[in-house]
Design a protein around this motif. Structure first.
Motif, PDB file in Angstrom:
ATOM      1  N   VAL A 122       0.861  -1.185   0.000  1.00 46.18           N
ATOM      2  CA  VAL A 122       0.000   0.000   0.000  1.00 46.18           C
ATOM      3  C   VAL A 122       0.894   1.230   0.000  1.00 46.18           C
ATOM      4  N   GLY A 123       0.851   1.963  -1.098  1.00 49.03           N
ATOM      5  CA  GLY A 123       1.737   3.104  -1.290  1.00 49.03           C
ATOM      6  C   GLY A 123       2.775   2.758  -2.339  1.00 49.03           C
ATOM      7  N   ALA A 124       2.391   2.861  -3.620  1.00 51.36           N
ATOM      8  CA  ALA A 124       3.278   2.414  -4.702  1.00 51.36           C
ATOM      9  C   ALA A 124       4.543   3.251  -4.800  1.00 51.36           C
ATOM     10  N   GLY A 125       4.417   4.553  -4.489  1.00 48.91           N
ATOM     11  CA  GLY A 125       5.587   5.422  -4.593  1.00 48.91           C
ATOM     12  C   GLY A 125       6.206   5.370  -5.977  1.00 48.91           C
ATOM     13  N   THR A 126       7.508   5.157  -6.026  1.00 50.91           N
ATOM     14  CA  THR A 126       8.215   5.116  -7.313  1.00 50.91           C
ATOM     15  C   THR A 126       8.120   3.746  -7.980  1.00 50.91           C
ATOM     16  N   GLY A 127       7.712   2.721  -7.218  1.00 48.72           N
ATOM     17  CA  GLY A 127       7.719   1.347  -7.721  1.00 48.72           C
ATOM     18  C   GLY A 127       8.929   0.554  -7.273  1.00 48.72           C
ATOM     19  N   ASP A 140       6.377 -11.953 -10.753  1.00 52.48           N
ATOM     20  CA  ASP A 140       5.676 -10.665 -10.759  1.00 52.48           C
ATOM     21  C   ASP A 140       4.238 -10.787 -10.279  1.00 52.48           C
ATOM     22  N   ASP A 141       3.585 -11.897 -10.604  1.00 52.83           N
ATOM     23  CA  ASP A 141       2.154 -12.014 -10.325  1.00 52.83           C
ATOM     24  C   ASP A 141       1.842 -12.138  -8.838  1.00 52.83           C
ATOM     25  N   LEU A 142       2.850 -12.389  -8.023  1.00 50.08           N
ATOM     26  CA  LEU A 142       2.621 -12.501  -6.582  1.00 50.08           C
ATOM     27  C   LEU A 142       2.576 -11.134  -5.896  1.00 50.08           C
ATOM     28  N   VAL A 143       2.930 -10.074  -6.615  1.00 48.94           N
ATOM     29  CA  VAL A 143       3.045  -8.741  -6.016  1.00 48.94           C
ATOM     30  C   VAL A 143       1.989  -7.806  -6.582  1.00 48.94           C
ATOM     31  N   THR A 144       1.282  -7.111  -5.690  1.00 45.66           N
ATOM     32  CA  THR A 144       0.324  -6.073  -6.062  1.00 45.66           C
ATOM     33  C   THR A 144       0.700  -4.797  -5.324  1.00 45.66           C
ATOM     34  N   THR A 145       0.701  -3.672  -6.011  1.00 49.90           N
ATOM     35  CA  THR A 145       0.971  -2.395  -5.359  1.00 49.90           C
ATOM     36  C   THR A 145      -0.130  -1.412  -5.735  1.00 49.90           C
ATOM     37  N   ILE A 146      -0.537  -0.572  -4.776  1.00 46.49           N
ATOM     38  CA  ILE A 146      -1.657   0.335  -5.001  1.00 46.49           C
ATOM     39  C   ILE A 146      -1.320   1.731  -4.501  1.00 46.49           C
ATOM     40  N   ASP A 147      -1.820   2.738  -5.201  1.00 46.26           N
ATOM     41  CA  ASP A 147      -1.704   4.131  -4.768  1.00 46.26           C
ATOM     42  C   ASP A 147      -2.941   4.879  -5.220  1.00 46.26           C
ATOM     43  N   LEU A 148      -3.257   5.944  -4.499  1.00 46.86           N
ATOM     44  CA  LEU A 148      -4.480   6.703  -4.776  1.00 46.86           C
ATOM     45  C   LEU A 148      -4.393   7.516  -6.061  1.00 46.86           C
ATOM     46  N   GLU A 149      -3.191   8.036  -6.361  1.00 49.91           N
ATOM     47  CA  GLU A 149      -3.028   9.004  -7.455  1.00 49.91           C
ATOM     48  C   GLU A 149      -2.683   8.308  -8.766  1.00 49.91           C
ATOM     49  N   PRO A 150      -3.502   8.504  -9.820  1.00 52.09           N
ATOM     50  CA  PRO A 150      -3.190   7.869 -11.107  1.00 52.09           C
ATOM     51  C   PRO A 150      -1.817   8.248 -11.646  1.00 52.09           C
ATOM     52  N   GLU A 151      -1.388   9.492 -11.411  1.00 53.39           N
ATOM     53  CA  GLU A 151      -0.081   9.899 -11.950  1.00 53.39           C
ATOM     54  C   GLU A 151       1.051   9.139 -11.250  1.00 53.39           C
ATOM     55  N   THR A 153       0.737   5.981  -9.892  1.00 49.63           N
ATOM     56  CA  THR A 153       0.733   4.590 -10.338  1.00 49.63           C
ATOM     57  C   THR A 153       1.228   4.465 -11.780  1.00 49.63           C
ATOM     58  N   GLU A 154       0.906   5.462 -12.600  1.00 51.15           N
ATOM     59  CA  GLU A 154       1.364   5.409 -13.993  1.00 51.15           C
ATOM     60  C   GLU A 154       2.888   5.508 -14.067  1.00 51.15           C
ATOM     61  N   ALA A 170      -2.260  -1.084  -9.091  1.00 51.81           N
ATOM     62  CA  ALA A 170      -3.665  -0.667  -9.006  1.00 51.81           C
ATOM     63  C   ALA A 170      -3.755   0.779  -8.545  1.00 51.81           C
ATOM     64  N   THR A 171      -4.802   1.464  -9.001  1.00 48.02           N
ATOM     65  CA  THR A 171      -5.070   2.831  -8.573  1.00 48.02           C
ATOM     66  C   THR A 171      -6.328   2.836  -7.716  1.00 48.02           C
ATOM     67  N   GLY A 172      -6.226   3.366  -6.503  1.00 43.42           N
ATOM     68  CA  GLY A 172      -7.387   3.401  -5.613  1.00 43.42           C
ATOM     69  C   GLY A 172      -6.967   3.696  -4.180  1.00 43.42           C
ATOM     70  N   ASP A 173      -7.936   3.653  -3.284  1.00 41.83           N
ATOM     71  CA  ASP A 173      -7.711   3.913  -1.869  1.00 41.83           C
ATOM     72  C   ASP A 173      -7.095   2.670  -1.230  1.00 41.83           C
ATOM     73  N   GLY A 174      -5.843   2.784  -0.835  1.00 43.80           N
ATOM     74  CA  GLY A 174      -5.138   1.633  -0.286  1.00 43.80           C
ATOM     75  C   GLY A 174      -5.760   1.085   0.987  1.00 43.80           C
ATOM     76  N   ALA A 175      -6.490   1.917   1.738  1.00 47.84           N
ATOM     77  CA  ALA A 175      -7.143   1.434   2.960  1.00 47.84           C
ATOM     78  C   ALA A 175      -8.219   0.404   2.644  1.00 47.84           C
ATOM     79  N   ARG A 176      -8.687   0.374   1.406  1.00 49.20           N
ATOM     80  CA  ARG A 176      -9.699  -0.610   1.005  1.00 49.20           C
ATOM     81  C   ARG A 176      -9.081  -1.882   0.442  1.00 49.20           C
ATOM     82  N   GLY A 177      -7.751  -1.893   0.328  1.00 50.51           N
ATOM     83  CA  GLY A 177      -7.072  -3.058  -0.214  1.00 50.51           C
ATOM     84  C   GLY A 177      -7.346  -3.238  -1.698  1.00 50.51           C
ATOM     85  N   VAL A 178      -7.093  -4.447  -2.181  1.00 46.82           N
ATOM     86  CA  VAL A 178      -7.349  -4.797  -3.588  1.00 46.82           C
ATOM     87  C   VAL A 178      -8.019  -6.169  -3.581  1.00 46.82           C
ATOM     88  N   PRO A 179      -9.329  -6.215  -3.296  1.00 44.14           N
ATOM     89  CA  PRO A 179     -10.001  -7.510  -3.083  1.00 44.14           C
ATOM     90  C   PRO A 179      -9.888  -8.464  -4.259  1.00 44.14           C
TER      91      PRO A 179
END
Length: 325
Positions: A122-127, A140-151, A153-154, A170-179
């Motif tokens: 939670v918190g993709a930062g720079t990647g 790679d498929d075992l790792v998911t990273t999420i951040d709120l801001e599309p810019e 994550t892009e 993923a782009t979204g609210d990290g407090a909600r996870g990535v179900p």
């Protein structure tokens, strides 16, 4: 691996090796030396094509594609310094950064990653952290990273691709996870939160480990089931950019007026203040801190049970407990 010239790549390789030696000397990954290979292999400079340093006139940008060779050298050396790097500013405020590498190393060791683990960051930062995880797991498929801001994550996705990694971003609210990517064996947050989001527990397998910054500390929580988790803080201090998302108010300042100077300067007291800010005023917190022998971070813990979460000193059912949001 990036579009930099041969001289820059050679300088980066030497600087990366020096950083690895520095972290090695601190013993950061003594308990799990496999992380040494990840830090030696993953190029941090690819993830920070530019960053900001604080100068006499405010933040100044260092840029990897500067036409000035001296500026490029300062950029690449700075990319491998063992310091956090400001990577995104908005109206003069820091909104994203690349964490201090030695702290990242300690967090990754504390996450206790095992082969085959599914991980949510939670918190993709720079990647960069997602790349270290993907390298460690070899999948790679075992790792998911999420951040709120599309810019954010892009750009993280671009950096990851440039370095040869393709985890789910993923782009979204990290407090909600990535179900849709659950269940997870490990969740690690690289941003400050006011509590442990209940959605994380629901997306974890029983026995999963959650590592999250909370109140200037690092909480390591073991998940019992979808509604219950418990754990203690690590000894390490940790300061991160707060998680941004819906319904998350800005924290209010705490007045330290009337407190002895030695308390105001003590890390462990400031930690207690941050942990209990909703329930104890600073004078009450100071009295407790003195009475209990100035407790270190690892004497504190957090329990999440159903709709309730609370922080505690020494024991979950002991005399000192404070509700969390």
């Amino acid at each position: 691996m990036g579009a930099y010239d041969t001289e820059t790549d050679a300088l980066a390789a030497a600087a990366r090796a020096a950083l690895v030696r520095e972290i090695d000397a601190e013993g950061a990954w003594a308990q799990d030396p496999v992380w040494r290979e990840a830090f030696a292999a993953v190029p941090r400079h690819v993830f920070v094509p530019y960053y900001y340093v604080c100068g006499p006139r405010g933040y100044e940008r260092r840029w990897g594609e500067s036409p000035d060779p001296g500026a490029r050298e300062r950029w690449v050396r700075g990319a491998y310094a063992d310091v956090p790097l400001a990577t995104r500013l908005r109206d003069g405020e820091l909104v994203s950064s690349s964490s201090q590498p030695s702290l990242m190393a300690r967090m990754l060791v504390a996450l206790e990653v095992e082969d085959g683990d599914r991980i949510l960051e939670v918190g993709a930062g720079t990647g960069y952290n997602a790349a270290l995880l993907a390298f460690r797991l070899g999948d790679d498929d075992l790792v998911t990273t999420i951040d709120l801001e599309p810019e954010i994550t892009e750009s993280a996705r671009r950096h990851l691709e440039a370095a040869g990694f393709h985890p789910a971003v993923a782009t979204g609210d990290g407090a909600r996870g990535v179900p849709e990517r659950a269940p997870f064996d490990r969740i690690v947050a690289t941003c400050e939160l006011p509590t442990v989001p209940r959605a994380w527990l629901a997306q974890c397998r029983p026995g999963a480990r959650i590592l999250t910054p909370l109140a200037t500390g690092l909480l390591a929580l073991t998940v019992r089931d979808a509604a219950h988790g418990e754990g203690r803080f690590l000894p390490t201090a940790a300061y991160f950019v707060p998680l941004r998302g819906e319904g998350r108010p800005e924290p209010e300042g705490v007045s330290l007026a009337g407190l002895p100077g030695r308390a105001r300067d003590q890390e462990t007291f400031r930690f207690l203040l941050a942990l209990t800010r909703a329930t104890l005023d600073p004078l009450e917190a100071y009295a407790l801190w003195e009475r209990e022998g100035m407790p270190e971070r690892e004497r504190y813990g957090v329990t999440v049970g159903g709709e309730h979460a609370w922080a505690w000193l020494d024991e979950p059912e002991g005399p000192y407990a404070w509700p969390l949001p």
